[in-house]
Design a protein around this motif. Structure first.
Motif, PDB file in Angstrom:
ATOM      1  N   GLY A  24       8.377   4.697   2.401  1.00 49.23           N
ATOM      2  CA  GLY A  24       6.986   4.585   2.768  1.00 49.23           C
ATOM      3  C   GLY A  24       6.769   3.003   3.251  1.00 49.23           C
ATOM      4  N   VAL A  25       7.691   2.017   2.712  1.00 52.87           N
ATOM      5  CA  VAL A  25       7.370   0.971   3.523  1.00 52.87           C
ATOM      6  C   VAL A  25       7.877   0.073   5.024  1.00 52.87           C
ATOM      7  CG1 VAL A  25       8.534  -1.274   3.848  1.00 52.87           C
ATOM      8  CG2 VAL A  25       7.566  -0.828   1.572  1.00 52.87           C
ATOM      9  N   ALA A  26       9.165   1.649   5.503  1.00 50.81           N
ATOM     10  CA  ALA A  26       9.303   1.850   7.014  1.00 50.81           C
ATOM     11  C   ALA A  26       7.970   2.329   7.874  1.00 50.81           C
ATOM     12  CB  ALA A  26      10.675   2.860   6.849  1.00 50.81           C
ATOM     13  N   LEU A  27       7.379   3.401   6.818  1.00 50.47           N
ATOM     14  CA  LEU A  27       6.971   3.428   8.451  1.00 50.47           C
ATOM     15  C   LEU A  27       5.286   3.198   7.981  1.00 50.47           C
ATOM     16  CD1 LEU A  27       6.067   7.567   5.922  1.00 50.47           C
ATOM     17  CD2 LEU A  27       7.044   6.412   8.353  1.00 50.47           C
ATOM     18  N   GLY A  28       4.688   2.302   7.530  1.00 50.67           N
ATOM     19  CA  GLY A  28       3.610   0.676   6.891  1.00 50.67           C
ATOM     20  C   GLY A  28       4.195   0.203   8.486  1.00 50.67           C
ATOM     21  N   TYR A  29       5.392  -0.127   8.085  1.00 54.20           N
ATOM     22  CA  TYR A  29       6.019  -0.733   9.349  1.00 54.20           C
ATOM     23  C   TYR A  29       6.195  -0.558  11.057  1.00 54.20           C
ATOM     24  CZ  TYR A  29       9.330  -4.161  11.587  1.00 54.20           C
ATOM     25  OH  TYR A  29       9.627  -5.209  12.882  1.00 54.20           O
ATOM     26  N   LEU A  30       5.330   0.552  11.342  1.00 52.68           N
ATOM     27  CA  LEU A  30       5.530   0.725  12.300  1.00 52.68           C
ATOM     28  C   LEU A  30       3.954   0.612  13.491  1.00 52.68           C
ATOM     29  CD1 LEU A  30       6.835   4.807  12.020  1.00 52.68           C
ATOM     30  CD2 LEU A  30       7.951   2.967  13.108  1.00 52.68           C
ATOM     31  N   LEU A 104       0.591  -4.659  -6.480  1.00 51.21           N
ATOM     32  CA  LEU A 104       0.340  -5.049  -5.178  1.00 51.21           C
ATOM     33  C   LEU A 104       1.442  -4.468  -3.820  1.00 51.21           C
ATOM     34  CD1 LEU A 104       0.855  -8.552  -7.583  1.00 51.21           C
ATOM     35  CD2 LEU A 104      -0.794  -7.487  -6.340  1.00 51.21           C
ATOM     36  N   THR A 105       2.645  -3.536  -4.328  1.00 52.78           N
ATOM     37  CA  THR A 105       2.904  -3.027  -2.800  1.00 52.78           C
ATOM     38  C   THR A 105       2.136  -1.857  -1.768  1.00 52.78           C
ATOM     39  OG1 THR A 105       5.583  -3.489  -3.537  1.00 52.78           O
ATOM     40  CG2 THR A 105       5.159  -1.439  -2.184  1.00 52.78           C
ATOM     41  N   ILE A 106       1.360  -1.432  -2.733  1.00 53.68           N
ATOM     42  CA  ILE A 106       0.631   0.088  -2.109  1.00 53.68           C
ATOM     43  C   ILE A 106      -0.657  -1.411  -1.828  1.00 53.68           C
ATOM     44  CG2 ILE A 106      -1.123   0.353  -4.189  1.00 53.68           C
ATOM     45  CD1 ILE A 106      -0.343   3.837  -2.656  1.00 53.68           C
ATOM     46  N   THR A 107      -1.346  -1.839  -2.740  1.00 54.91           N
ATOM     47  CA  THR A 107      -1.912  -2.786  -1.354  1.00 54.91           C
ATOM     48  C   THR A 107      -1.648  -3.470  -0.454  1.00 54.91           C
ATOM     49  OG1 THR A 107      -3.310  -2.526  -3.527  1.00 54.91           O
ATOM     50  CG2 THR A 107      -3.767  -4.404  -2.174  1.00 54.91           C
ATOM     51  N   GLY A 108      -0.851  -4.105  -0.269  1.00 58.89           N
ATOM     52  CA  GLY A 108      -0.619  -5.206   0.429  1.00 58.89           C
ATOM     53  C   GLY A 108       0.070  -4.417   1.559  1.00 58.89           C
ATOM     54  N   VAL A 109       0.966  -2.683   1.783  1.00 57.58           N
ATOM     55  CA  VAL A 109       0.573  -2.162   3.025  1.00 57.58           C
ATOM     56  C   VAL A 109      -0.458  -1.856   3.282  1.00 57.58           C
ATOM     57  CG1 VAL A 109       2.005   0.292   3.164  1.00 57.58           C
ATOM     58  CG2 VAL A 109       2.809  -1.476   2.161  1.00 57.58           C
ATOM     59  N   SER A 110      -1.589  -1.128   2.808  1.00 56.78           N
ATOM     60  CA  SER A 110      -2.731  -0.746   2.562  1.00 56.78           C
ATOM     61  C   SER A 110      -3.568  -0.974   3.588  1.00 56.78           C
ATOM     62  CB  SER A 110      -3.208  -0.042   1.613  1.00 56.78           C
ATOM     63  OG  SER A 110      -2.954   0.849   1.092  1.00 56.78           O
ATOM     64  N   LEU A 111      -3.403  -3.132   3.853  1.00 57.53           N
ATOM     65  CA  LEU A 111      -3.467  -4.035   4.375  1.00 57.53           C
ATOM     66  C   LEU A 111      -3.460  -3.855   5.884  1.00 57.53           C
ATOM     67  CD1 LEU A 111      -4.892  -6.498   1.956  1.00 57.53           C
ATOM     68  CD2 LEU A 111      -6.547  -5.823   3.223  1.00 57.53           C
ATOM     69  N   GLY A 135      -1.883  -8.391   8.287  1.00 54.84           N
ATOM     70  CA  GLY A 135      -0.641  -7.888   8.034  1.00 54.84           C
ATOM     71  C   GLY A 135       0.173  -8.865   7.465  1.00 54.84           C
ATOM     72  N   MET A 136      -0.720 -10.908   7.198  1.00 59.57           N
ATOM     73  CA  MET A 136       0.331 -11.522   6.355  1.00 59.57           C
ATOM     74  C   MET A 136      -0.359 -11.924   4.888  1.00 59.57           C
ATOM     75  SD  MET A 136       2.677 -12.798   8.195  1.00 59.57           S
ATOM     76  CE  MET A 136       3.116 -14.133   7.363  1.00 59.57           C
ATOM     77  N   ALA A 137      -1.930 -10.703   5.291  1.00 60.45           N
ATOM     78  CA  ALA A 137      -1.967 -11.287   3.492  1.00 60.45           C
ATOM     79  C   ALA A 137      -1.470  -9.785   2.549  1.00 60.45           C
ATOM     80  CB  ALA A 137      -3.749 -10.975   3.829  1.00 60.45           C
TER      81      ALA A 137
END
Length: 220
Positions: A24-30, A104-111, A135-137
């Motif tokens: 999930g994190v890797a997909l968001g990083y794209l 917090l993780t899913i909120t951060g990736v969603s932002l 992105g920084m938030a």
């Protein structure tokens, strides 16, 4: 109730959560921006790439499933710690701490991926500075969520150490992981990787402890 089977399932849920959270994190990083020095052209290229947008669209649901499985594991881990400690109230911090990390993780990736989702509609013109700020938030939120991981590690290590089921080296390594996680943003990717490795160890620990716990403490 077949408690050993339930605990084994919770352990395997924890193993699966490691994989899903990483994916999930890797997909968001794209499409995410975790480096404010990235050039405007690179940011816009990432945001407007249809393939990246589609892939990033799977990030939130994959993360949500990973977090759900992590919470399942946390309930099993808490049960094991209850048995080891004889009902130490500190064990009840495990599930809320895991929930803090997940939320917090899913909120951060969603932002982090929000601008790409908006660009997908073709009704939004991305501003690189806004994307950098979001992105920084998102990064700060997600890394701050590691505090929850630190609580999970510290509580587990304390109870398992008092019960004498952890070797000395494992106790000190676990406390080092807890310190990394509690440092949140400043430990960056090191804490995330350390927690993932610790979680795999905890899964193995639950799988190994389940038969012994059932033998010593029969199901009520």
């Amino acid at each position: 109730m077949d408690e050993p089977r339930a605990l084994r399932r919770a352990a395997w849920a924890g193993a699966a959560s490691v994989v899903l959270l990483a994916v999930g994190v890797a997909l968001g990083y794209l499409v995410g921006v975790d480096d404010p020095s990235m050039s405007d052209s690179d940011i816009l290229r990432r945001l407007n790439d249809d393939g990246r947008q589609v892939a990033a669209g799977f990030a939130p649901p994959v993360l949500a499933l990973g977090i759900a499985l992590l919470l399942w594991f946390a309930t099993g881990l808490r049960r094991v710690l209850d048995r080891l400690s004889g009902g130490d109230p500190l064990a009840h911090a495990i599930v809320p701490a895991a929930a803090l990390f997940g939320g917090l993780t899913i909120t951060g990736v969603s932002l982090d991926v929000a601008s790409a989702f908006a660009a997908w509609s073709n009704e939004f013109t991305a501003d690189p500075n806004t994307v950098r700020a979001l992105g920084m938030a998102g990064q700060v939120l997600a890394l701050t969520g590691l505090i929850g991981c630190g609580v999970v590690v510290a509580v587990t290590t304390r109870i398992a150490g008092q019960a004498g089921v952890l070797p000395t080296w494992a106790t000190w390594v676990s406390y080092a992981v807890a310190v990394l996680c509690l440092s949140g943003f400043w430990s960056g990717g090191m804490a995330s990787a350390a927690f993932a490795l610790w979680l795999i160890g905890a899964v193995i620990g639950v799988l190994r402890a389940t038969p012994a716990l059932e033998a010593v403490h029969p199901t009520d």
